[in-house]
Design an enzyme around this catalytic site. Structure first.
Site, PDB file in Angstrom:
ATOM      1  N   LYS A 112       3.284  -1.705   3.397  1.00  0.00           N
ATOM      2  CA  LYS A 112       3.262  -1.237   4.795  1.00  0.00           C
ATOM      3  C   LYS A 112       2.925  -2.336   5.789  1.00  0.00           C
ATOM      4  O   LYS A 112       3.511  -2.416   6.862  1.00  0.00           O
ATOM      5  CB  LYS A 112       2.305  -0.066   4.958  1.00  0.00           C
ATOM      6  CG  LYS A 112       0.910  -0.353   4.477  1.00  0.00           C
ATOM      7  CD  LYS A 112       0.140   0.917   4.143  1.00  0.00           C
ATOM      8  CE  LYS A 112      -1.094   0.578   3.331  1.00  0.00           C
ATOM      9  NZ  LYS A 112      -0.905   0.693   1.895  1.00  0.00           N
ATOM     10  N   VAL A 139       5.254   4.518   3.766  1.00  0.00           N
ATOM     11  CA  VAL A 139       4.667   5.535   4.645  1.00  0.00           C
ATOM     12  C   VAL A 139       4.550   6.859   3.904  1.00  0.00           C
ATOM     13  O   VAL A 139       5.541   7.375   3.386  1.00  0.00           O
ATOM     14  CB  VAL A 139       5.517   5.751   5.913  1.00  0.00           C
ATOM     15  CG1 VAL A 139       4.899   6.815   6.815  1.00  0.00           C
ATOM     16  CG2 VAL A 139       5.696   4.450   6.671  1.00  0.00           C
ATOM     17  N   GLY A 141       3.545   7.804   1.082  1.00  0.00           N
ATOM     18  CA  GLY A 141       3.715   7.852  -0.379  1.00  0.00           C
ATOM     19  C   GLY A 141       4.810   8.782  -0.846  1.00  0.00           C
ATOM     20  O   GLY A 141       5.992   8.533  -0.631  1.00  0.00           O
ATOM     21  N   GLY A 193     -12.301   6.304  -6.502  1.00  0.00           N
ATOM     22  CA  GLY A 193     -11.215   5.326  -6.478  1.00  0.00           C
ATOM     23  C   GLY A 193     -10.322   5.430  -5.258  1.00  0.00           C
ATOM     24  O   GLY A 193      -9.302   4.765  -5.167  1.00  0.00           O
ATOM     25  N   GLU A 196     -11.842   1.458  -1.030  1.00  0.00           N
ATOM     26  CA  GLU A 196     -12.164   0.127  -1.536  1.00  0.00           C
ATOM     27  C   GLU A 196     -13.652  -0.165  -1.299  1.00  0.00           C
ATOM     28  O   GLU A 196     -14.305   0.501  -0.490  1.00  0.00           O
ATOM     29  CB  GLU A 196     -11.363  -0.935  -0.770  1.00  0.00           C
ATOM     30  CG  GLU A 196      -9.886  -0.671  -0.656  1.00  0.00           C
ATOM     31  CD  GLU A 196      -9.128  -1.144  -1.890  1.00  0.00           C
ATOM     32  OE1 GLU A 196      -9.616  -2.064  -2.572  1.00  0.00           O
ATOM     33  OE2 GLU A 196      -8.066  -0.574  -2.176  1.00  0.00           O
ATOM     34  N   LYS A 211       1.488   2.157   9.175  1.00  0.00           N
ATOM     35  CA  LYS A 211       2.426   3.234   8.824  1.00  0.00           C
ATOM     36  C   LYS A 211       3.003   3.870  10.079  1.00  0.00           C
ATOM     37  O   LYS A 211       4.200   4.187  10.129  1.00  0.00           O
ATOM     38  CB  LYS A 211       1.706   4.276   7.976  1.00  0.00           C
ATOM     39  CG  LYS A 211       1.289   3.758   6.598  1.00  0.00           C
ATOM     40  CD  LYS A 211       0.315   4.729   5.928  1.00  0.00           C
ATOM     41  CE  LYS A 211      -0.049   4.294   4.524  1.00  0.00           C
ATOM     42  NZ  LYS A 211      -1.166   5.107   3.977  1.00  0.00           N
TER      43      LYS A 211
END
Lengths: 433, 433
Positions: A112, A139, A141, A193, A196, A211
């Site tokens: 992206k 964008v 997923g 998860g 980050e 996006k």
């Protein structure tokens, strides 16, 4: 005009390389293995420290003939028809993909940031080399909003986009809706998860902003510089804001929105108050959601899994199939456009004060001074007088106007925190009947 | 592989004819006029009794050079690149579009019955003549679920489709949810122009069934005969059913659904109980809604205006742009598939009885006999004993099993009406978190 898909695909084997064998890259490899699409062969996998990947669990069952390499030149110089890039970031990927396009390879990417900042140049390079560059996975997923826009909405004049484009923030904010505080849901998102160790790309809005820029280009045909789109962090949103939002019939979500009015393109990524009746409030957990509004077709809503290995792999492999079947996207002329983050909207202002007489009058004085009208004042009972939260909402006015007042108010010695100023989405964004 | 869109579109003027100048056809003409897409020229309009159309309000502002005709041969023999068909029905349209494809014209159509019954043959003819046949407007009007599926979800293995594909029924049932009876909302829908004088195509499910078959082909790659898909009317649904559905946390909608399990394709169009928590219950008024479920990408939700001149025109003009820009759809191999209307689902049974002792025991006896287990028995207070409605829900079992019991129960002399038997969508169809 078009050749038939059958002819384009017939007989030929398409050789495919995957760059990056993390969550998304390995999901692509496993999806290709499971689906066995005719005429597609995975021939190369590039990753740093590749031996660890080749012998790892995510490589299980893959064709033994695949070339695993940690030298990008092995891929770029190979007889490969399509490069699938799942690494992310601009440098060194931009150079690699340029080299790939110049050497006659089609490119499918989920990147992206690269597409938002460098997409126009890469697209031109692809055209000049008669190659295809596709990035539906960049964008939302697994939600096919880019192909739906490029193939199904180009006939419309899209004037508004609103969406939830960052699953991590949506996970965090929909958990805060249940009463948790920011720091706790961040830890939870990191443990799951989703976030980050350094969460800034998500929580400060840079991911959603990239996006949004890609979506604006596909749906509205405006080329904009992501750095010109204001991004407001969600770090200052507290559980208290959900309590007040609820009293206003709303919740809080990180919203990416763009609106074209007259000659001005408005765009912004920020936590905003969203009416519970809006389709945007339907999104829970890590889901993504986009609402497009067209002059002719009205509102169209898209929702689904915005991230994760398998949903993103679906977008990538669908792009790969489109390349193999010779599918061109409709590409209308794109105009460069300057952006403002201003919206004419009602605003939500939340203050934490050491209570003393005259505060409300001082705040309303500051708002009056800039020309903003108060729509409601809310003060929930049960909070200590020495750290008292209360909320003012305004009638529709420009964000910069409200922010001018907020800067004045922030200087008051009774203010314990920087006031929080959020745009409120209005009933216009509500599902139609 | 693909040529670039720019090259394909450059320089050439695409000459376009519209067949049918009703609501949709005239909206297409006006949309083309408003949008002024480069390289597209509307040259012919065909309609019966064409003079009335040419001089009517919907022709206002159109190019004076357009040829208006009531002789189809004038169009078929003309130098026209793309035919847009908005008339509907199979005969004589099938013959006209075959002639168009054979004479080198691309075809864009909104004709769901034609594509559902004759689409495979027409697609083959188009391929053989190196022409494009596109029909995104045939399903869900302005909601680009067909292009999204063909360009964005082909990488997935779609195992389930559920949707609201008929806006008329959705308008009627969402108004019945507010307490109105069937006959009244039908009159209301007819007055608003949503329902025909003969409403059977909508209320008996034939319209939604054709759309479901097209969607199954695009998303699941199964070719099915629409006549094999059971369609159950909504005529027998009463306000009472909404009252009971509400007690069960549900509402009632006309649902088109398909599911592939093992080797069997299940498909059915019928009024069904839908949990209020399901995205399908979000649709109000004439909106359409589709939820696709894939093995890899999970649930994707699409929603928007399923009908109306302008939304349908957006789909048609987007298709036209795709033809002009040389966009091929991905076309994976399609397998012929036999269909069953059976689903393993909980069922809702509503009876109107002359109350006397032993009825519940007789009904539960009949269900036990066929092997169906009762999940709940509901009897709301306040109804007369001589026309008493009550409801039984079953645990998941096959529709044919329940229907066997219902046939036995219908023979009881206390039954005043044929019992109503509806499938219930389960929590599986709920939005994911």
């Amino acid at each position: 005009m078009a050749k038939t898909a059958q002819k384009a695909a017939a007989g030929k084997i398409t050789r495919v390389a995957i760059l990056g064998f993390g969550n998304v890259g390995s999901s692509v490899a496993q999806l290709l293995r499971a689906q066995r699409f005719a005429g597609i062969e995975l021939t190369h996998i590039y990753n740093r420290d590749v031996e660890r990947k080749r012998t790892g669990a995510t490589a299980k069952g893959l064709n033994a003939g695949i070339v695993w390499t940690e030298n990008i030149k092995d891929v770029l110089s190979a007889k490969v028809d399509v490069i699938i890039e799942t690494i992310g970031g601009i440098d060194p990927i931009e150079g690699w993909l340029k080299a790939a396009l110049r050497s006659g390879k089609h490119v499918v990417t989920a990147n992206k940031q690269l597409i938002a900042y460098k997409g126009a140049g890469l697209a031109k390079l692809a055209r000049d080399n008669n190659r295809v560059l596709v990035y539906n996975a960049a964008v939302a997923g697994g939600v096919p909003v880019i192909p739906a826009t490029l193939h199904g909405l180009q006939g419309d004049r899209i004037t508004r986009l609103s969406g939830i484009l960052n699953g991590t923030c949506n996970f965090m904010l929909s958990h805060m809706e249940q009463g948790a505080e920011y720091a706790d849901v961040l830890k939870q998102a990191q443990a799951a998860g989703y976030a980050e160790a350094d969460p800034s790309a998500d929580v400060d809005g840079f991911d959603a902003r990239a996006k949004l820029c890609i979506l604006v280009r596909a749906a509205m045909q405006f080329g904009i510089n992501p750095d010109e789109v204001p991004a407001q962090t969600i770090r200052n949103v507290g559980a208290i804001d959900f309590a007040y939002a609820k009293e206003l019939g709303c919740t809080v979500r990180q919203i990416a929105r763009a609106e074209y009015r007259g000659t001005t393109l408005h765009a912004r990524v920020a936590p905003m108050l969203v009416p519970k009746t809006s389709p945007i409030a339907w999104s829970h957990g890590t889901q993504n959601m986009v609402v497009t509004t067209g002059d002719f077709g009205g509102d169209v809503v898209f929702s689904g899994h915005g991230a994760g290995g398998n949903p993103t792999a679906v977008a990538i492999v669908s792009d790969l199939l489109a390349v193999v079947h010779g599918s061109n996207s409709v590409s209308l002329p794109v105009r460069r456009k300057v952006v403002t983050g201003e919206f004419l909207a009602p605003h939500y202002l939340r203050f934490i004060v050491r209570d003393k007489p005259g505060i409300v009058s001082a705040i309303s004085g500051a708002l009056t001074k800039v020309g903003a009208n108060i729509d409601s004042i809310l003060q929930r009972p049960g909070y200590p007088k020495d750290a008292l939260p209360f909320v003012v909402t305004t009638e529709p006015c420009l964000t910069s106007t409200v922010e001018k007042a907020v800067r004045l108010i922030a200087k008051m010695d009774t203010m314990l925190e920087k006031p929080l100023c959020l745009q409120m989405l209005t009933e216009d964004d509500r599902a139609e009947d």
